[in-house]
Design a protein around this motif. Structure first.
Motif, PDB file in Angstrom:
ATOM      1  N   PRO A 198      12.681  44.387  28.403  1.00 36.89           N
ATOM      2  CA  PRO A 198      11.297  44.350  28.887  1.00 36.89           C
ATOM      3  C   PRO A 198      10.275  43.788  27.888  1.00 36.89           C
ATOM      4  N   PRO A 199      10.312  44.169  26.589  1.00 37.36           N
ATOM      5  CA  PRO A 199       9.324  43.582  25.680  1.00 37.36           C
ATOM      6  C   PRO A 199       9.482  42.073  25.516  1.00 37.36           C
ATOM      7  N   GLY A 200      10.716  41.601  25.446  1.00 32.50           N
ATOM      8  CA  GLY A 200      10.944  40.170  25.290  1.00 32.50           C
ATOM      9  C   GLY A 200      10.463  39.378  26.484  1.00 32.50           C
ATOM     10  N   VAL A 201      10.694  39.902  27.686  1.00 34.74           N
ATOM     11  CA  VAL A 201      10.248  39.236  28.900  1.00 34.74           C
ATOM     12  C   VAL A 201       8.719  39.287  29.008  1.00 34.74           C
ATOM     13  N   ALA A 202       8.122  40.414  28.650  1.00 32.96           N
ATOM     14  CA  ALA A 202       6.662  40.520  28.678  1.00 32.96           C
ATOM     15  C   ALA A 202       6.028  39.514  27.724  1.00 32.96           C
ATOM     16  N   ALA A 203       6.620  39.350  26.548  1.00 29.47           N
ATOM     17  CA  ALA A 203       6.101  38.382  25.585  1.00 29.47           C
ATOM     18  C   ALA A 203       6.218  36.961  26.124  1.00 29.47           C
ATOM     19  N   LEU A 204       7.361  36.642  26.720  1.00 31.09           N
ATOM     20  CA  LEU A 204       7.555  35.310  27.297  1.00 31.09           C
ATOM     21  C   LEU A 204       6.566  35.052  28.435  1.00 31.09           C
ATOM     22  N   ALA A 205       6.331  36.068  29.235  1.00 25.78           N
ATOM     23  CA  ALA A 205       5.369  35.915  30.327  1.00 25.78           C
ATOM     24  C   ALA A 205       3.993  35.567  29.777  1.00 25.78           C
ATOM     25  N   CYS A 206       3.576  36.241  28.709  1.00 29.38           N
ATOM     26  CA  CYS A 206       2.277  35.947  28.094  1.00 29.38           C
ATOM     27  C   CYS A 206       2.201  34.493  27.642  1.00 29.38           C
ATOM     28  N   THR A 207       3.242  34.029  26.951  1.00 28.67           N
ATOM     29  CA  THR A 207       3.240  32.665  26.429  1.00 28.67           C
ATOM     30  C   THR A 207       3.239  31.638  27.547  1.00 28.67           C
ATOM     31  N   LEU A 208       4.081  31.833  28.544  1.00 31.23           N
ATOM     32  CA  LEU A 208       4.173  30.862  29.635  1.00 31.23           C
ATOM     33  C   LEU A 208       2.878  30.813  30.439  1.00 31.23           C
ATOM     34  N   LEU A 209       2.275  31.957  30.687  1.00 33.74           N
ATOM     35  CA  LEU A 209       1.004  31.974  31.403  1.00 33.74           C
ATOM     36  C   LEU A 209      -0.085  31.262  30.596  1.00 33.74           C
ATOM     37  N   ALA A 210      -0.074  31.447  29.288  1.00 33.68           N
ATOM     38  CA  ALA A 210      -1.044  30.766  28.443  1.00 33.68           C
ATOM     39  C   ALA A 210      -0.835  29.255  28.462  1.00 33.68           C
ATOM     40  N   LEU A 211       0.396  28.828  28.684  1.00 30.20           N
ATOM     41  CA  LEU A 211       0.705  27.408  28.785  1.00 30.20           C
ATOM     42  C   LEU A 211       0.501  26.867  30.196  1.00 30.20           C
ATOM     43  N   GLY A 212      -0.030  27.702  31.073  1.00 26.41           N
ATOM     44  CA  GLY A 212      -0.307  27.256  32.431  1.00 26.41           C
ATOM     45  C   GLY A 212       0.889  27.246  33.354  1.00 26.41           C
ATOM     46  N   ARG A 213       1.941  28.010  33.001  1.00 29.23           N
ATOM     47  CA  ARG A 213       3.151  28.076  33.815  1.00 29.23           C
ATOM     48  C   ARG A 213       3.189  29.412  34.553  1.00 29.23           C
ATOM     49  N   PRO A 214       3.073  29.421  35.878  1.00 28.69           N
ATOM     50  CA  PRO A 214       3.183  30.681  36.627  1.00 28.69           C
ATOM     51  C   PRO A 214       4.551  31.323  36.412  1.00 28.69           C
ATOM     52  N   VAL A 215       4.579  32.639  36.399  1.00 26.42           N
ATOM     53  CA  VAL A 215       5.833  33.354  36.213  1.00 26.42           C
ATOM     54  C   VAL A 215       5.976  34.452  37.264  1.00 26.42           C
ATOM     55  N   THR A 216       7.222  34.754  37.609  1.00 25.96           N
ATOM     56  CA  THR A 216       7.546  35.852  38.507  1.00 25.96           C
ATOM     57  C   THR A 216       8.714  36.615  37.898  1.00 25.96           C
ATOM     58  N   LEU A 217       8.651  37.947  37.979  1.00 26.79           N
ATOM     59  CA  LEU A 217       9.663  38.788  37.338  1.00 26.79           C
ATOM     60  C   LEU A 217      10.375  39.646  38.380  1.00 26.79           C
ATOM     61  N   PRO A 218      11.523  39.202  38.882  1.00 25.76           N
ATOM     62  CA  PRO A 218      12.292  40.029  39.814  1.00 25.76           C
ATOM     63  C   PRO A 218      13.118  41.072  39.039  1.00 25.76           C
ATOM     64  N   ILE A 219      13.190  42.277  39.572  1.00 20.86           N
ATOM     65  CA  ILE A 219      13.984  43.328  38.933  1.00 20.86           C
ATOM     66  C   ILE A 219      14.264  44.414  39.959  1.00 20.86           C
TER      67      ILE A 219
END
Length: 347
Positions: free
Chosen positions: A78-99
């Motif tokens: 979870p922390p690694g995915v949350a960090a990646l989500a922050c970076t990708l969103l900042a780069l203008g890339r929408p993200v979705t997290l299925p679980i």
């Protein structure tokens, strides 16, 4: 063919190699050395940034090795995915997290803990049932996610072994009451590039390394994931692989001048100040990482090895997680400062 824009300058390449070296020291004593390859981190970052825009990056995690707990997922993921989500969103890339539903609240709260960093956005978490209660409507929802996906990243996501079962490192099965059908999103051959991050060989995407997993990982013949990825990345701790990928994405984006505009920000006084501001906008810092780990703990998640709380991951306390992130950010900042490509445009 990879765009020349994503071919790193010399300082960027050295930094990304240093980031990879840092997270492949095997502090977890998993024996990961035979699973490492030169350029794994660079390929993962290039794969993500080369993915077409206009759809979502799917971020998959969830390793329910604590089979008798609620929630059953461990603190690596979870922390690694949350960090990646922050970076990708900042780069203008929408993200979705299925679980799976049993861990959806964990992921929502973990991501919310980091929502004040980088883009100030909270990514969408989509909950699915486990296989034991899966229905046709869930197939349709999963297909819709797949159709909209432009890249799939799995980080410490339980992966299918040769017999179709997901196993813990001790070869205990995580069956249909713990795992849904989300892994089909990361299956190869669907025309969507995939990145797989793991630390033990039984994670989704590690199938690219299956022969070495069988020969070098304890119980590898049984537990090794056979589902391959286009860009497998092995790390001492999967979260650290995610942190390193955040830094590599920032370095590569700065180097290629792929940053999103920030017209509301005052112009930097120097290239060094510009580099620091860019890193702050694209990679979570120590305080944000602490909030993410604390939010995860408040959601009931513990260490999968020791069952300890308090932000411990894979037997190592929270401060080790934060110190590692600090080291990675220092490597990235040095590269941003050394590269004239991003600085020359005022990014």
């Amino acid at each position: 063919m990879l765009s020349p824009q994503l071919m790193p300058s010399a300082p960027a390449r050295r930094a990304i190699d240093a980031l990879q070296e840092r997270v492949q020291r095997d502090e977890g004593n998993r024996g990961i050395k035979p699973l490492t390859r030169p350029g794994q981190l660079l390929l993962a970052a290039q794969t993500l940034l080369a993915a077409p825009v206009g759809g979502s990056v799917l971020l998959l995690t969830g390793f329910p090795c604590l089979r008798d707990r609620t929630p059953p997922c461990e603190s690596d993921g979870p922390p690694g995915v949350a960090a990646l989500a922050c970076t990708l969103l900042a780069l203008g890339r929408p993200v979705t997290l299925p679980i799976e539903e049993h861990s959806a609240d964990v992921l929502r709260r973990t991501c919310a803990g980091g929502s004040s960093c980088c883009s100030n956005q909270v990514p969408e978490v989509v909950a699915f049932p486990t296989a034991s209660t899966w229905a046709a409507a869930d197939d349709a929802r999963l297909a819709a996610l797949r159709d909209a996906a432009r890249c799939v990243v799995s980080l410490e996501r339980a992966g299918d072994a040769a017999d179709g079962t997901c196993y813990t490192m001790r070869a205990l099965p995580m069956g249909e009451t713990l795992i849904g059908k989300i892994n089909t999103l990361g299956a190869p051959g669907q025309g969507v590039p995939t990145v797989g991050i793991g630390d033990g060989g039984n994670e989704l995407g590690m199938g690219s390394l299956i022969e070495d997993i069988k020969s070098c990982v304890k119980l590898g013949e049984t537990i090794g994931c056979v589902v391959a990825s286009d860009a497998p990345l092995v790390a001492s701790v999967s979260n650290w692989g995610g942190f390193a990928l955040c830094c590599a994405l920032a370095v590569l984006a700065w180097d290629a001048d792929l940053a999103t505009p920030t017209d509301d920000q005052p112009p930097p006084a120097s290239d060094a100040e510009a580099a620091e501001a860019f890193l702050a906008r694209h990679v979570l810092d120590r305080d944000a990482a602490r909030r993410i780990h604390e939010a995860m703990g408040e959601a009931g998640v513990v260490d999968g090895i020791t069952s300890a709380g308090g932000g411990s991951v894979d037997g190592m306390p929270l401060e080790v997680q934060l110190d590692t992130l600090d080291e990675l950010r220092c490597i990235a900042l040095e590269a941003l400062t050394a590269s004239s490509r991003g600085a020359s445009t005022g990014k």
